[in-house]
Design a protein around this motif. Structure first.
Motif, PDB file in Angstrom:
ATOM      1  N   TYR A  27     -14.673   4.429  -2.168  1.00 40.31           N
ATOM      2  CA  TYR A  27     -13.989   3.350  -2.873  1.00 40.31           C
ATOM      3  C   TYR A  27     -12.597   3.107  -2.278  1.00 40.31           C
ATOM      4  O   TYR A  27     -12.207   1.965  -2.036  1.00 40.31           O
ATOM      5  CB  TYR A  27     -13.907   3.686  -4.358  1.00 40.31           C
ATOM      6  N   TYR A  28     -11.856   4.191  -2.032  1.00 41.28           N
ATOM      7  CA  TYR A  28     -10.513   4.054  -1.457  1.00 41.28           C
ATOM      8  C   TYR A  28     -10.576   3.478  -0.039  1.00 41.28           C
ATOM      9  O   TYR A  28      -9.709   2.702   0.352  1.00 41.28           O
ATOM     10  CB  TYR A  28      -9.772   5.387  -1.448  1.00 41.28           C
ATOM     11  N   GLN A  30     -12.932   1.409   0.993  1.00 42.23           N
ATOM     12  CA  GLN A  30     -13.278   0.000   0.775  1.00 42.23           C
ATOM     13  C   GLN A  30     -12.042  -0.808   0.394  1.00 42.23           C
ATOM     14  O   GLN A  30     -11.873  -1.937   0.846  1.00 42.23           O
ATOM     15  CB  GLN A  30     -14.336  -0.102  -0.328  1.00 42.23           C
ATOM     16  N   ARG A  31     -11.154  -0.218  -0.402  1.00 44.53           N
ATOM     17  CA  ARG A  31      -9.920  -0.908  -0.812  1.00 44.53           C
ATOM     18  C   ARG A  31      -8.832  -0.828   0.243  1.00 44.53           C
ATOM     19  O   ARG A  31      -7.720  -1.304   0.032  1.00 44.53           O
ATOM     20  CB  ARG A  31      -9.391  -0.295  -2.114  1.00 44.53           C
ATOM     21  N   GLU A  32      -9.131  -0.171   1.378  1.00 45.55           N
ATOM     22  CA  GLU A  32      -8.195   0.007   2.483  1.00 45.55           C
ATOM     23  C   GLU A  32      -6.971   0.831   2.086  1.00 45.55           C
ATOM     24  O   GLU A  32      -5.874   0.645   2.604  1.00 45.55           O
ATOM     25  CB  GLU A  32      -7.801  -1.339   3.090  1.00 45.55           C
ATOM     26  N   GLU A  68      -3.352  -0.474  -8.135  1.00 47.38           N
ATOM     27  CA  GLU A  68      -2.729  -1.643  -7.503  1.00 47.38           C
ATOM     28  C   GLU A  68      -1.334  -1.290  -6.996  1.00 47.38           C
ATOM     29  O   GLU A  68      -0.951  -1.657  -5.881  1.00 47.38           O
ATOM     30  CB  GLU A  68      -2.655  -2.821  -8.492  1.00 47.38           C
ATOM     31  N   GLN A  71      -1.631   1.071  -4.030  1.00 47.33           N
ATOM     32  CA  GLN A  71      -2.029   0.327  -2.843  1.00 47.33           C
ATOM     33  C   GLN A  71      -0.830  -0.400  -2.244  1.00 47.33           C
ATOM     34  O   GLN A  71      -0.641  -0.411  -1.026  1.00 47.33           O
ATOM     35  CB  GLN A  71      -3.135  -0.667  -3.185  1.00 47.33           C
TER      36      GLN A  71
END
Length: 153
Positions: A27-28, A30-32, A68, A71
């Motif tokens: 998941y991380y 995929q979220r870059e 968010e 990130q």
């Protein structure tokens, strides 16, 4: 502890080291928020950089930041823009070791935050004691003696 920059891990080993599930790692990625692995699928390998990225994410999550916000922090290149380390919440518990270095001199270490092994903590205490002994044994210069007399605190 030897830190070899060429060390790589498979997904399961990475997950054990970071105390995280494979699903979250994917998941991380995929979220870059975490770099893509070296290779693909079953042959994918992960480096110390991947491990550090995961540990950084966990640190900020434990501090209460949203994914968010984490990130956004990870994408900033300027370290000065990072938020300060979070203060402990009232009522939170942390184990702090106190090492007596000399009469009236104590070193406090939060082993979790310092991320030091027991061996490293012992080495830190021993080297700090040696440094303190050298400072105490050093004879003050006339200038230092005069300054101490001018400033009794």
């Amino acid at each position: 502890m030897h830190n070899d920059s060429n060390t790589t891990f498979d997904l399961n080993t990475l997950c054990q080291l970071a105390d995280i599930t494979p699903r979250k790692v994917r998941y991380y990625i995929q979220r870059e928020m975490v770099s893509s692995p070296i290779g693909a699928r079953k042959t994918a390998r992960y480096s110390n950089e991947h491990l550090e990225q995961l540990l950084t994410i966990r640190k900020w999550q434990e501090a209460g930041l949203s994914l968010e916000k984490i990130q956004a922090i990870l994408q900033k290149s300027d370290v000065d823009d990072l938020p300060p380390e979070p203060l402990p919440e009232p009522g939170s518990i942390s184990v702090v070791s106190q090492v007596m270095l000399a009469k009236g001199v104590t070193l406090q270490i939060d082993a979790n935050q310092a991320q030091l092994t027991t061996k490293q903590l012992r080495a830190l205490a021993q080297q700090t004691i040696k440094a303190l002994e050298q400072i105490v044994q050093a004879k003050p210069t006339l200038e230092e003696t005069a300054q101490d007399n001018d400033n009794p605190n």
